[in-house]
Scaffold this motif. Structure first.
Motif, PDB file in Angstrom:
ATOM      1  N   GLY A   1      33.682  34.630  37.764  1.00 53.77           N
ATOM      2  CA  GLY A   1      32.603  34.727  38.737  1.00 53.77           C
ATOM      3  C   GLY A   1      31.308  35.032  38.018  1.00 53.77           C
ATOM      4  O   GLY A   1      31.237  34.968  36.785  1.00 53.77           O
ATOM      5  N   MET A   2      30.292  35.376  38.770  1.00 48.87           N
ATOM      6  CA  MET A   2      28.998  35.706  38.173  1.00 48.87           C
ATOM      7  C   MET A   2      29.058  37.021  37.388  1.00 48.87           C
ATOM      8  O   MET A   2      28.430  37.153  36.344  1.00 48.87           O
ATOM      9  CB  MET A   2      27.927  35.814  39.257  1.00 48.87           C
ATOM     10  N   VAL A   3      29.837  37.987  37.899  1.00 48.26           N
ATOM     11  CA  VAL A   3      29.894  39.319  37.291  1.00 48.26           C
ATOM     12  C   VAL A   3      31.319  39.716  36.917  1.00 48.26           C
ATOM     13  O   VAL A   3      31.526  40.423  35.945  1.00 48.26           O
ATOM     14  CB  VAL A   3      29.299  40.370  38.265  1.00 48.26           C
ATOM     15  N   THR A   4      32.295  39.258  37.690  1.00 47.60           N
ATOM     16  CA  THR A   4      33.679  39.648  37.466  1.00 47.60           C
ATOM     17  C   THR A   4      34.549  38.436  37.138  1.00 47.60           C
ATOM     18  O   THR A   4      34.149  37.291  37.330  1.00 47.60           O
ATOM     19  CB  THR A   4      34.267  40.352  38.700  1.00 47.60           C
ATOM     20  N   ALA A   5      35.752  38.715  36.662  1.00 47.90           N
ATOM     21  CA  ALA A   5      36.748  37.683  36.395  1.00 47.90           C
ATOM     22  C   ALA A   5      38.065  38.118  37.030  1.00 47.90           C
ATOM     23  O   ALA A   5      38.463  39.274  36.910  1.00 47.90           O
ATOM     24  CB  ALA A   5      36.928  37.480  34.895  1.00 47.90           C
ATOM     25  N   GLU A   6      38.709  37.192  37.714  1.00 49.22           N
ATOM     26  CA  GLU A   6      40.020  37.457  38.313  1.00 49.22           C
ATOM     27  C   GLU A   6      41.071  36.882  37.366  1.00 49.22           C
ATOM     28  O   GLU A   6      41.073  35.686  37.075  1.00 49.22           O
ATOM     29  CB  GLU A   6      40.102  36.773  39.674  1.00 49.22           C
ATOM     30  N   ILE A   7      41.955  37.748  36.884  1.00 51.21           N
ATOM     31  CA  ILE A   7      42.961  37.362  35.899  1.00 51.21           C
ATOM     32  C   ILE A   7      44.343  37.435  36.549  1.00 51.21           C
ATOM     33  O   ILE A   7      44.718  38.471  37.106  1.00 51.21           O
ATOM     34  CB  ILE A   7      42.936  38.317  34.672  1.00 51.21           C
ATOM     35  N   THR A   8      45.099  36.340  36.470  1.00 53.18           N
ATOM     36  CA  THR A   8      46.479  36.323  36.960  1.00 53.18           C
ATOM     37  C   THR A   8      47.395  36.260  35.750  1.00 53.18           C
ATOM     38  O   THR A   8      47.267  35.380  34.898  1.00 53.18           O
ATOM     39  CB  THR A   8      46.725  35.123  37.892  1.00 53.18           C
ATOM     40  N   LEU A   9      48.316  37.217  35.696  1.00 54.32           N
ATOM     41  CA  LEU A   9      49.239  37.371  34.574  1.00 54.32           C
ATOM     42  C   LEU A   9      50.658  37.160  35.080  1.00 54.32           C
ATOM     43  O   LEU A   9      51.060  37.768  36.068  1.00 54.32           O
ATOM     44  CB  LEU A   9      49.086  38.792  34.016  1.00 54.32           C
ATOM     45  N   GLU A  10      51.414  36.274  34.432  1.00 54.46           N
ATOM     46  CA  GLU A  10      52.827  36.101  34.777  1.00 54.46           C
ATOM     47  C   GLU A  10      53.615  37.085  33.915  1.00 54.46           C
ATOM     48  O   GLU A  10      53.612  36.983  32.694  1.00 54.46           O
ATOM     49  CB  GLU A  10      53.303  34.680  34.533  1.00 54.46           C
ATOM     50  N   VAL A  11      54.271  38.036  34.556  1.00 58.40           N
ATOM     51  CA  VAL A  11      54.956  39.104  33.830  1.00 58.40           C
ATOM     52  C   VAL A  11      56.452  38.849  33.698  1.00 58.40           C
ATOM     53  O   VAL A  11      57.134  39.506  32.910  1.00 58.40           O
ATOM     54  CB  VAL A  11      54.683  40.481  34.481  1.00 58.40           C
ATOM     55  N   SER A  12      56.954  37.909  34.476  1.00 62.22           N
ATOM     56  CA  SER A  12      58.354  37.501  34.457  1.00 62.22           C
ATOM     57  C   SER A  12      58.383  36.138  35.135  1.00 62.22           C
ATOM     58  O   SER A  12      57.481  35.844  35.930  1.00 62.22           O
ATOM     59  CB  SER A  12      59.188  38.530  35.227  1.00 62.22           C
ATOM     60  N   PRO A  13      59.364  35.295  34.875  1.00 62.57           N
ATOM     61  CA  PRO A  13      59.369  33.990  35.530  1.00 62.57           C
ATOM     62  C   PRO A  13      59.219  34.110  37.049  1.00 62.57           C
ATOM     63  O   PRO A  13      60.013  34.766  37.710  1.00 62.57           O
ATOM     64  CB  PRO A  13      60.729  33.402  35.142  1.00 62.57           C
ATOM     65  N   GLY A  14      58.155  33.529  37.575  1.00 61.71           N
ATOM     66  CA  GLY A  14      57.898  33.565  39.011  1.00 61.71           C
ATOM     67  C   GLY A  14      57.257  34.834  39.534  1.00 61.71           C
ATOM     68  O   GLY A  14      56.949  34.926  40.713  1.00 61.71           O
ATOM     69  N   ILE A  15      57.035  35.828  38.674  1.00 59.17           N
ATOM     70  CA  ILE A  15      56.422  37.095  39.088  1.00 59.17           C
ATOM     71  C   ILE A  15      55.034  37.197  38.455  1.00 59.17           C
ATOM     72  O   ILE A  15      54.903  37.207  37.233  1.00 59.17           O
ATOM     73  CB  ILE A  15      57.269  38.320  38.656  1.00 59.17           C
ATOM     74  N   GLN A  16      54.011  37.252  39.319  1.00 56.49           N
ATOM     75  CA  GLN A  16      52.648  37.315  38.827  1.00 56.49           C
ATOM     76  C   GLN A  16      51.926  38.527  39.395  1.00 56.49           C
ATOM     77  O   GLN A  16      52.262  39.013  40.467  1.00 56.49           O
ATOM     78  CB  GLN A  16      51.880  36.047  39.226  1.00 56.49           C
ATOM     79  N   MET A  17      50.946  38.996  38.648  1.00 52.85           N
ATOM     80  CA  MET A  17      50.077  40.058  39.138  1.00 52.85           C
ATOM     81  C   MET A  17      48.639  39.646  38.838  1.00 52.85           C
ATOM     82  O   MET A  17      48.384  38.936  37.865  1.00 52.85           O
ATOM     83  CB  MET A  17      50.423  41.411  38.511  1.00 52.85           C
ATOM     84  N   THR A  18      47.732  40.072  39.703  1.00 53.19           N
ATOM     85  CA  THR A  18      46.335  39.688  39.569  1.00 53.19           C
ATOM     86  C   THR A  18      45.462  40.931  39.550  1.00 53.19           C
ATOM     87  O   THR A  18      45.701  41.883  40.289  1.00 53.19           O
ATOM     88  CB  THR A  18      45.919  38.775  40.747  1.00 53.19           C
ATOM     89  N   GLY A  19      44.482  40.917  38.696  1.00 54.11           N
ATOM     90  CA  GLY A  19      43.531  42.016  38.610  1.00 54.11           C
ATOM     91  C   GLY A  19      42.132  41.483  38.388  1.00 54.11           C
ATOM     92  O   GLY A  19      41.949  40.325  37.983  1.00 54.11           O
ATOM     93  N   VAL A  20      41.143  42.311  38.647  1.00 49.59           N
ATOM     94  CA  VAL A  20      39.744  41.935  38.476  1.00 49.59           C
ATOM     95  C   VAL A  20      39.122  42.849  37.425  1.00 49.59           C
ATOM     96  O   VAL A  20      39.246  44.073  37.498  1.00 49.59           O
ATOM     97  CB  VAL A  20      38.984  42.059  39.815  1.00 49.59           C
ATOM     98  N   ILE A  21      38.483  42.221  36.442  1.00 50.21           N
ATOM     99  CA  ILE A  21      37.766  42.954  35.400  1.00 50.21           C
ATOM    100  C   ILE A  21      36.368  42.351  35.284  1.00 50.21           C
ATOM    101  O   ILE A  21      36.070  41.341  35.912  1.00 50.21           O
ATOM    102  CB  ILE A  21      38.508  42.904  34.037  1.00 50.21           C
TER     103      ILE A  21
END
Length: 69
Positions: free
Chosen positions: A19-39
């Motif tokens: 984005g203009m100020v932030t980035a949304e990151i999606t991480l696959e931590v296990s097959p089919g299991i994802q988590m998303t965070g904003v930094i």
């Protein structure tokens, strides 16, 4: 990497939405299991986060909330 946090989850970056100020990151931590965070966008760029790169999610929280419908 040495860190005091206990909740460190290793995974692979699946998606980066800048984005203009932030980035949304999606991480696959296990097959089919994802988590998303904003930094910050600056942090995402500094870390060189991109699809396919290995990364760690570090969770530091004093509260966890649950909800049901």
């Amino acid at each position: 990497m040495e860190i005091s946090a206990r909740n460190v989850i290793k995974g692979t970056v699946k998606k980066v939405v800048m984005g203009m100020v932030t980035a949304e990151i999606t991480l696959e931590v296990s097959p089919g299991i994802q988590m998303t965070g904003v930094i910050s966008k600056a942090s995402a760029e500094r870390l060189g986060l991109s699809e396919g790169k290995e990364a760690h999610a570090i969770i530091k929280s004093s509260d966890v909330m649950f909800a049901v419908e």
